[in-house]
Design a protein around this motif. Structure first.
Motif, mmCIF file in Angstrom:
data_model
loop_
_atom_site.group_PDB
_atom_site.id
_atom_site.type_symbol
_atom_site.label_atom_id
_atom_site.label_comp_id
_atom_site.label_asym_id
_atom_site.label_seq_id
_atom_site.Cartn_x
_atom_site.Cartn_y
_atom_site.Cartn_z
ATOM 1 N N VAL A 5 0.854 -1.201 0.000
ATOM 2 C CA VAL A 5 0.000 0.000 0.000
ATOM 3 C C VAL A 5 0.885 1.245 0.000
ATOM 4 C CG1 VAL A 5 -1.743 1.288 1.291
ATOM 5 C CG2 VAL A 5 -1.862 -1.200 1.209
ATOM 6 N N ALA A 6 1.918 1.244 0.858
ATOM 7 C CA ALA A 6 2.776 2.426 0.968
ATOM 8 C C ALA A 6 3.435 2.740 -0.384
ATOM 9 C CB ALA A 6 3.833 2.205 2.043
ATOM 10 N N GLY A 7 3.931 1.698 -1.051
ATOM 11 C CA GLY A 7 4.596 1.897 -2.340
ATOM 12 C C GLY A 7 3.628 2.425 -3.388
ATOM 13 N N LEU A 8 2.430 1.845 -3.423
ATOM 14 C CA LEU A 8 1.438 2.273 -4.410
ATOM 15 C C LEU A 8 0.962 3.699 -4.133
ATOM 16 C CD1 LEU A 8 -0.555 -1.048 -4.646
ATOM 17 C CD2 LEU A 8 0.714 0.020 -6.512
ATOM 18 N N LEU A 9 0.825 4.032 -2.841
ATOM 19 C CA LEU A 9 0.405 5.398 -2.484
ATOM 20 C C LEU A 9 1.425 6.424 -2.972
ATOM 21 C CD1 LEU A 9 -1.014 5.392 1.166
ATOM 22 C CD2 LEU A 9 -2.045 6.462 -0.847
ATOM 23 N N GLY A 10 2.697 6.108 -2.746
ATOM 24 C CA GLY A 10 3.772 7.012 -3.181
ATOM 25 C C GLY A 10 3.758 7.184 -4.686
ATOM 26 N N ALA A 11 3.650 6.062 -5.422
ATOM 27 C CA ALA A 11 3.706 6.123 -6.890
ATOM 28 C C ALA A 11 2.486 6.857 -7.456
ATOM 29 C CB ALA A 11 3.783 4.707 -7.458
ATOM 30 N N ALA A 12 1.306 6.525 -6.907
ATOM 31 C CA ALA A 12 0.075 7.154 -7.419
ATOM 32 C C ALA A 12 0.102 8.656 -7.148
ATOM 33 C CB ALA A 12 -1.148 6.519 -6.759
ATOM 34 N N THR A 13 0.563 9.037 -5.948
ATOM 35 C CA THR A 13 0.613 10.470 -5.614
ATOM 36 C C THR A 13 1.533 11.202 -6.593
ATOM 37 O OG1 THR A 13 0.244 9.932 -3.300
ATOM 38 C CG2 THR A 13 1.059 12.138 -3.760
ATOM 39 N N ARG A 14 2.685 10.600 -6.876
ATOM 40 C CA ARG A 14 3.627 11.246 -7.810
ATOM 41 C C ARG A 14 3.002 11.393 -9.198
ATOM 42 N NH1 ARG A 14 7.221 8.215 -4.970
ATOM 43 N NH2 ARG A 14 7.161 6.487 -6.459
ATOM 44 N N ASP A 15 2.362 10.330 -9.694
ATOM 45 C CA ASP A 15 1.746 10.390 -11.038
ATOM 46 C C ASP A 15 0.662 11.464 -11.097
ATOM 47 O OD1 ASP A 15 3.363 8.385 -11.812
ATOM 48 O OD2 ASP A 15 1.814 6.814 -11.832
ATOM 49 N N LEU A 16 -0.157 11.519 -10.059
ATOM 50 C CA LEU A 16 -1.260 12.495 -10.051
ATOM 51 C C LEU A 16 -0.710 13.912 -9.959
ATOM 52 C CD1 LEU A 16 -3.683 10.533 -7.670
ATOM 53 C CD2 LEU A 16 -4.100 11.006 -10.081
ATOM 54 N N GLU A 17 0.318 14.088 -9.146
ATOM 55 C CA GLU A 17 0.946 15.417 -9.037
ATOM 56 C C GLU A 17 1.483 15.872 -10.387
ATOM 57 O OE1 GLU A 17 2.476 15.681 -4.399
ATOM 58 O OE2 GLU A 17 3.822 14.928 -5.963
ATOM 59 N N ARG A 18 2.164 14.943 -11.076
ATOM 60 C CA ARG A 18 2.741 15.284 -12.384
ATOM 61 C C ARG A 18 1.650 15.686 -13.376
ATOM 62 N NH1 ARG A 18 5.760 10.344 -12.642
ATOM 63 N NH2 ARG A 18 7.446 10.643 -11.187
ATOM 64 N N SER A 19 0.460 15.169 -13.204
ATOM 65 C CA SER A 19 -0.638 15.528 -14.122
ATOM 66 C C SER A 19 -1.369 16.778 -13.666
ATOM 67 C CB SER A 19 -1.641 14.389 -14.222
ATOM 68 O OG SER A 19 -0.998 13.241 -14.648
ATOM 69 N N GLY A 20 -0.857 17.413 -12.616
ATOM 70 C CA GLY A 20 -1.431 18.691 -12.181
ATOM 71 C C GLY A 20 -2.673 18.551 -11.323
ATOM 72 N N ILE A 21 -2.898 17.360 -10.754
ATOM 73 C CA ILE A 21 -4.080 17.181 -9.894
ATOM 74 C C ILE A 21 -3.770 17.777 -8.523
ATOM 75 C CG2 ILE A 21 -5.621 15.470 -8.793
ATOM 76 C CD1 ILE A 21 -5.810 15.105 -11.780
ATOM 77 N N SER A 22 -4.586 18.748 -8.111
ATOM 78 C CA SER A 22 -4.342 19.297 -6.772
ATOM 79 C C SER A 22 -4.963 18.322 -5.762
ATOM 80 C CB SER A 22 -4.950 20.695 -6.633
ATOM 81 O OG SER A 22 -6.326 20.607 -6.816
ATOM 82 N N GLY A 23 -4.336 18.203 -4.599
ATOM 83 C CA GLY A 23 -4.812 17.216 -3.617
ATOM 84 C C GLY A 23 -4.492 15.808 -4.071
ATOM 85 N N ALA A 24 -3.312 15.635 -4.694
ATOM 86 C CA ALA A 24 -2.950 14.334 -5.278
ATOM 87 C C ALA A 24 -2.922 13.211 -4.232
ATOM 88 C CB ALA A 24 -1.590 14.451 -5.973
ATOM 89 N N MET A 62 -6.873 2.998 -12.779
ATOM 90 C CA MET A 62 -7.661 4.121 -12.252
ATOM 91 C C MET A 62 -6.825 5.392 -12.174
ATOM 92 S SD MET A 62 -10.056 2.609 -9.274
ATOM 93 C CE MET A 62 -11.635 1.899 -9.703
ATOM 94 N N VAL A 63 -5.583 5.264 -11.747
ATOM 95 C CA VAL A 63 -4.708 6.440 -11.658
ATOM 96 C C VAL A 63 -4.491 7.001 -13.066
ATOM 97 C CG1 VAL A 63 -2.376 7.237 -11.072
ATOM 98 C CG2 VAL A 63 -3.615 5.740 -9.498
ATOM 99 N N ALA A 64 -4.301 6.110 -14.042
ATOM 100 C CA ALA A 64 -4.087 6.579 -15.426
ATOM 101 C C ALA A 64 -5.321 7.326 -15.927
ATOM 102 C CB ALA A 64 -3.765 5.399 -16.330
ATOM 103 N N ALA A 65 -6.522 6.797 -15.606
ATOM 104 C CA ALA A 65 -7.762 7.470 -16.039
ATOM 105 C C ALA A 65 -7.853 8.848 -15.408
ATOM 106 C CB ALA A 65 -8.978 6.624 -15.658
ATOM 107 N N ARG A 66 -7.513 8.925 -14.130
ATOM 108 C CA ARG A 66 -7.571 10.230 -13.438
ATOM 109 C C ARG A 66 -6.553 11.202 -14.032
ATOM 110 N NH1 ARG A 66 -9.836 14.201 -12.175
ATOM 111 N NH2 ARG A 66 -9.487 15.282 -10.231
ATOM 112 N N CYS A 67 -5.339 10.670 -14.353
ATOM 113 C CA CYS A 67 -4.295 11.534 -14.938
ATOM 114 C C CYS A 67 -4.737 12.063 -16.290
ATOM 115 C CB CYS A 67 -2.982 10.779 -15.086
ATOM 116 S SG CYS A 67 -2.194 10.467 -13.501
ATOM 117 N N SER A 68 -5.600 11.304 -16.995
ATOM 118 C CA SER A 68 -6.035 11.810 -18.302
ATOM 119 C C SER A 68 -7.291 12.663 -18.175
ATOM 120 C CB SER A 68 -6.215 10.672 -19.307
ATOM 121 O OG SER A 68 -7.251 9.852 -18.873
ATOM 122 N N GLY A 69 -7.682 13.004 -16.953
ATOM 123 C CA GLY A 69 -8.703 14.043 -16.760
ATOM 124 C C GLY A 69 -10.090 13.572 -16.381
#
Ligand SMILES: C[S@@+](CC[C@H](N)C(=O)[O-])C[C@H]1O[C@@H](n2cnc3c(N)ncnc32)[C@H](O)[C@@H]1O
Length: 285
Positions: A5-24, A62-69
């Motif tokens: 969980v910790a690893g996935l949380l870190g990776a997902a947060t980074r991906d979402l941040e890179r896509s400009g999602i606030s509150g990643a 799901m993270v990829a879908a969110r990153c694409s908007g």
């Protein structure tokens, strides 16, 4: 590879941040909690525990879908609204927190009325109709919706809620309602489409490109549907009945109060949590 969980949380947060999602971080927790079936608060207990390959792949998707908007709620398929967990997805507006206040205003207006008859115009997911039906179980609610997709979401939410005091009708504003109900409603409520082309063009891509235009856009600087509801709704109200609707705020509330003032009494504007004038209402004499 071992997923945690910790690893996935870190990776997902980074991906979402890179896509400009606030509150990643927050969104990463929601998505991962959704797939693992855990409350967000419980994610950190045992966060180094294993996650299956299938779960990790689902989180990735799901993270990829969110990153694409895509809106977060379309991905999880659910939006909480007052006491309800409403199912939502493409084709229906994600109910907004300010609309919870519209329901609050309706409940205030219904105080002292026994077994009130309520009409919700443009019900979308059923957010307003189903909230009123469950929070005022003595009422009866009629709800109309013109979009086939939205109607299906409302129908699904009605089934999940199990409310026996709601009737859904497919069609334009008041036209699908039984004519016998004309003049019978104690309350007509609506959160109509109220954005102009210009305002919609400036809205975040997440809204503009994913949520249905029919739920957002209205002609005449966003006012056309609201004005039709005020004019046509008068005859559907019982004497003393109230109409209350959400507006875009800005100058719309002022113009709508003028439209209300032509035939209704007790015209009033109330504000949302941010203090913006938001809800216009009137009473049929
Ligand atoms: C802003 S959304 C509100 C949805 C829901 N009531 C809510 O608050 O989340 C407006 C809804 O009105 C519906 N709608 C638009 N024009 C309509 C019309 N002429 N008759 C009935 N429904 C309409 C849209 O399809 C959309 O579902």
């Amino acid at each position: 590879m071992r997923y945690t969980v910790a690893g996935l949380l870190g990776a997902a947060t980074r991906d979402l941040e890179r896509s400009g999602i606030s509150g990643a971080r927050n969104e990463a927790e929601i998505l991962i909690g959704h797939v693992l079936g855990r409350r967000r608060a419980d994610l950190y207990a045992g966060s180094d525990g294993p996650v299956t390959l299938a779960q990790a792949a689902e989180i990735d998707k799901m993270v990829a879908a969110r990153c694409s908007g895509s809106p977060l709620q379309y991905i999880t398929g659910v939006q909480s609204f007052r006491r309800l967990a409403l199912r939502v997805g493409p084709g229906v507006l994600v109910p907004r927190p300010e609309t919870e206040m519209l329901v609050e205003r309706c409940l205030e207006l219904l105080e002292g009325l026994r077994s009130p008859r309520i009409l919700d115009i443009g019900t979308g997911s059923g957010a307003i109709a189903l909230s009123l039906a469950t929070e005022r179980p003595d009422c009866r609610v009629w709800a109309t919706e013109i979009s086939e997709d939205a109607y299906r979401w409302a129908d699904r939410n009605l089934e999940l809620t199990g409310a026996a005091n709601v009737e859904l009708y497919f069609g334009d504003l008041f036209s699908p309602l039984p004519k016998t109900e004309r003049g019978n409603f104690d309350l007509i409520v609506s959160n109509p489409p109220y954005l102009s082309q210009e305002v919609l063009a400036a809205a975040p891509a997440e809204v503009r490109e994913h949520e249905p235009e029919m739920a957002l856009l209205s002609a005449d600087a966003g006012m056309a549907t609201s004005i039709r509801i005020i004019r046509e709704g008068f005859d559907w109200l019982a004497p003393g009945g109230r109409m209350v609707m959400e507006t875009a705020g800005s100058s719309q509330w002022h113009d709508l109060s003028i439209w209300f003032g032509k035939r209704y009494k007790s015209v009033q504007i109330t504000s949302d949590l941010a203090g913006r004038p938001r809800f216009a209402e009137g009473r049929k004499p």
